[in-house]
Design an enzyme around this catalytic site. Structure first.
Site, PDB file in Angstrom:
ATOM      1  CB  ALA A   8      -1.831   7.583  -3.757  1.00 57.34           C
ATOM      2  N   GLY A  28       0.827  -1.203   0.000  1.00 58.02           N
ATOM      3  CA  GLY A  28       0.000   0.000   0.000  1.00 58.02           C
ATOM      4  C   GLY A  28       0.854   1.241   0.000  1.00 58.02           C
ATOM      5  CG  ASN A  29      -0.193   4.753  -1.524  1.00 61.82           C
ATOM      6  OD1 ASN A  29      -0.885   5.602  -0.961  1.00 61.82           O
ATOM      7  ND2 ASN A  29      -0.596   4.136  -2.634  1.00 61.82           N
ATOM      8  CG  HIS A  30       2.782   6.511   4.114  1.00 62.22           C
ATOM      9  ND1 HIS A  30       2.510   5.811   5.258  1.00 62.22           N
ATOM     10  CD2 HIS A  30       4.086   6.282   3.834  1.00 62.22           C
ATOM     11  CE1 HIS A  30       3.599   5.192   5.664  1.00 62.22           C
ATOM     12  NE2 HIS A  30       4.576   5.463   4.809  1.00 62.22           N
ATOM     13  CB  SER A  31      -2.852   7.980  -0.278  1.00 65.05           C
ATOM     14  OG  SER A  31      -4.032   8.721  -0.471  1.00 65.05           O
TER      15      SER A  31
END
Ligand code: CTP
Ligand code: CA
Length: 222
Positions: A100, A33-36
């Site tokens: 994102a 995943g990512n930090h969005s």
């Protein structure tokens, strides 16, 4: 009538907004995943709704919430985001792609939880489809398409290249170099380029105010 137009400039306009991260499954319990946080996309969707638009919000996994009764579609992966966008895109006159989206996804997803038997373990990844570029190819003359660019170097050059390559009407450059701008914060600092490469630089502001600036720039195109 003129008063309503002034207060609700997007009345009867159909607007599509994407927000949040995508999660790419590795196995039934793990993902990339990512930090969005989804905050920027939700703020944009809410601002359009406040200004009278009929908003569809396609969102990845996030705890962000809308203040308005939007048509919300929840997705998890980049592939699901693509599917939802392809289904919705043609029906909207304005699309803002602030999600994102993962650039890479596992080549295979394990059916069962991967056990820690091997001493070394590597994941094979493949590129996801660029949703925004795909929509840029489908865009008709009466549709407006807005993308984001998240850069850490050569920011303006890279953002302008994305504007052209993806056939966008506006690109919103997000610099991670500015303290207080980016993923987890409630503030953001943006620069917007139009197709003529005219540049508008904005101060650091709350994401609600940034959303107002973005909607204002889009309004100028109508
Ligand atoms: N985007 C998309 N589909 C992807 C990846 C990105 O639609 N698979 C969109 C994002 O929502 C954003 C824009 O493309 O609006 C730019 O994303 P960004 O990560 O800055 O650029 P990329 O084109 O992915 O290139 P890179 O990450 O290599 O800079
Ligand atoms: Ca990317």
């Amino acid at each position: 009538v003129n008063e309503i137009k002034k207060d609700l400039p997007f009345l009867s306009k159909k607007v599509l907004v994407t927000a949040g991260p995508t999660f790419e499954a590795i196995d039934p319990v793990r993902f990339i995943g990512n930090h969005s946080s989804g905050k920027m996309g939700f703020a944009i969707a809410d601002e359009f709704a406040r200004l009278g638009a009929d908003v569809t919000l396609i969102s990845g996994p996030t705890s962000a919430q809308s203040k308005y009764a939007l048509h919300r579609i929840n997705i998890v992966s980049a592939a699901e985001m693509l599917g939802a966008c392809l289904k919705e895109f043609a029906g909207n006159s304005i699309t803002v792609m602030s999600a994102a989206v993962a650039d890479y996804t596992p080549v295979t997803t394990a059916d069962q939880k991967i056990k820690k038997t091997a001493s070394e373990f590597s994941l094979e990844l493949k590129k996801t489809e660029d949703i925004l570029a795909n929509l840029g190819q489908r865009k008709t003359a009466d549709q407006i398409l807005v993308g984001f660019a998240l850069e850490t170097e050569h920011e303006e050059e890279y953002a302008k290249a994305k504007l052209v390559k993806k056939n966008l009407d506006l690109i919103v450059l997000n610099s991670l170099n500015d303290k207080g701008a980016g993923f987890k914060t409630d503030t953001n600092k943006i620069t917007i380029f139009n197709k003529a490469f005219e540049k508008t630089v904005f101060e650091m502001k709350s994401k609600t105010e940034v959303a107002q600036d973005i909607c204002n720039e889009i309004l100028k195109l109508i």
